[in-house]
Design a protein around this motif. Structure first.
Motif, PDB file in Angstrom:
ATOM      1  N   UNK A  14       0.838  -1.188   0.000  1.00 54.30           N
ATOM      2  CA  UNK A  14       0.000   0.000   0.000  1.00 54.30           C
ATOM      3  C   UNK A  14       0.876   1.242   0.000  1.00 54.30           C
ATOM      4  N   UNK A  15       0.271   2.391   0.241  1.00 59.23           N
ATOM      5  CA  UNK A  15       1.020   3.650   0.224  1.00 59.23           C
ATOM      6  C   UNK A  15       1.764   3.901   1.535  1.00 59.23           C
ATOM      7  N   UNK A  16       2.788   3.105   1.793  1.00 54.17           N
ATOM      8  CA  UNK A  16       3.622   3.270   2.974  1.00 54.17           C
ATOM      9  C   UNK A  16       5.018   2.745   2.668  1.00 54.17           C
ATOM     10  N   UNK A  17       5.982   3.071   3.531  1.00 54.01           N
ATOM     11  CA  UNK A  17       7.360   2.613   3.382  1.00 54.01           C
ATOM     12  C   UNK A  17       7.591   1.406   4.276  1.00 54.01           C
ATOM     13  N   UNK A  28       9.641   0.694  11.829  1.00 56.84           N
ATOM     14  CA  UNK A  28       9.428  -0.365  10.847  1.00 56.84           C
ATOM     15  C   UNK A  28       7.935  -0.657  10.760  1.00 56.84           C
ATOM     16  N   UNK A  29       7.397  -0.562   9.565  1.00 59.39           N
ATOM     17  CA  UNK A  29       5.980  -0.852   9.349  1.00 59.39           C
ATOM     18  C   UNK A  29       5.668  -2.293   9.709  1.00 59.39           C
ATOM     19  N   UNK A  30       4.418  -2.553  10.012  1.00 63.13           N
ATOM     20  CA  UNK A  30       3.983  -3.906  10.326  1.00 63.13           C
ATOM     21  C   UNK A  30       4.376  -4.868   9.221  1.00 63.13           C
ATOM     22  N   UNK A  31       5.005  -5.961   9.616  1.00 64.64           N
ATOM     23  CA  UNK A  31       5.477  -6.954   8.652  1.00 64.64           C
ATOM     24  C   UNK A  31       4.612  -8.207   8.723  1.00 64.64           C
TER      25      UNK A  31
END
Length: 125
Positions: A14-17, A28-31
């Motif tokens: 999606x629109x995130x890094x 760190x985004x949810x993995x």
């Protein structure tokens, strides 16, 4: 603010890094338990899935020249809280004392029907 991305973890869906560094802190985004080599969930049950999510975090941190020892906070999201003990066992493979602060929640659903999603915050120094 700097985006951190690696091919050793799944691309954002999606629109995130994968992660953002700001003022020496890496978020760190949810993995999800996606194997970046196949684009599919890790096979072998909740332990394999948790291991993949944590490996993804480890690889993202490596891209930022950090390790799991730099992690200060972890959030674990579970589709079924009865998997907590199994995930906790895998979690202990990736962290040693002093352990990061952590929250764990059961949620109604996760993206792509995942059983686990894990996010982390790491600091330099």
């Amino acid at each position: 603010m700097k985006a951190i991305n690696t091919t050793n973890a799944p691309a954002a869906i999606g629109p995130y890094s994968q992660a953002i560094e700001a003022c020496g802190t890496v978020y760190v985004s949810g993995q999800l338990p996606i194997d970046p080599a196949t684009g599919e969930f890790a096979q072998g049950g909740i332990q394999a899935e948790a291991r993949q999510s944590l490996t993804n975090i480890k690889n993202i941190l490596a891209e930022a020249d950090l390790t799991m020892q730099n992690v200060v906070k972890v959030t674990v999201l579970l589709a079924d809280i009865s998997n907590f003990a199994a995930v906790n066992g895998v979690y202990s493979e990736f962290f040693q004392a002093p352990y990061p602060a952590r929250s764990a929640f059961a949620v109604a659903a996760l993206p792509k029907g995942a059983n686990v999603e894990i996010e982390a915050i790491a600091v330099r120094g």
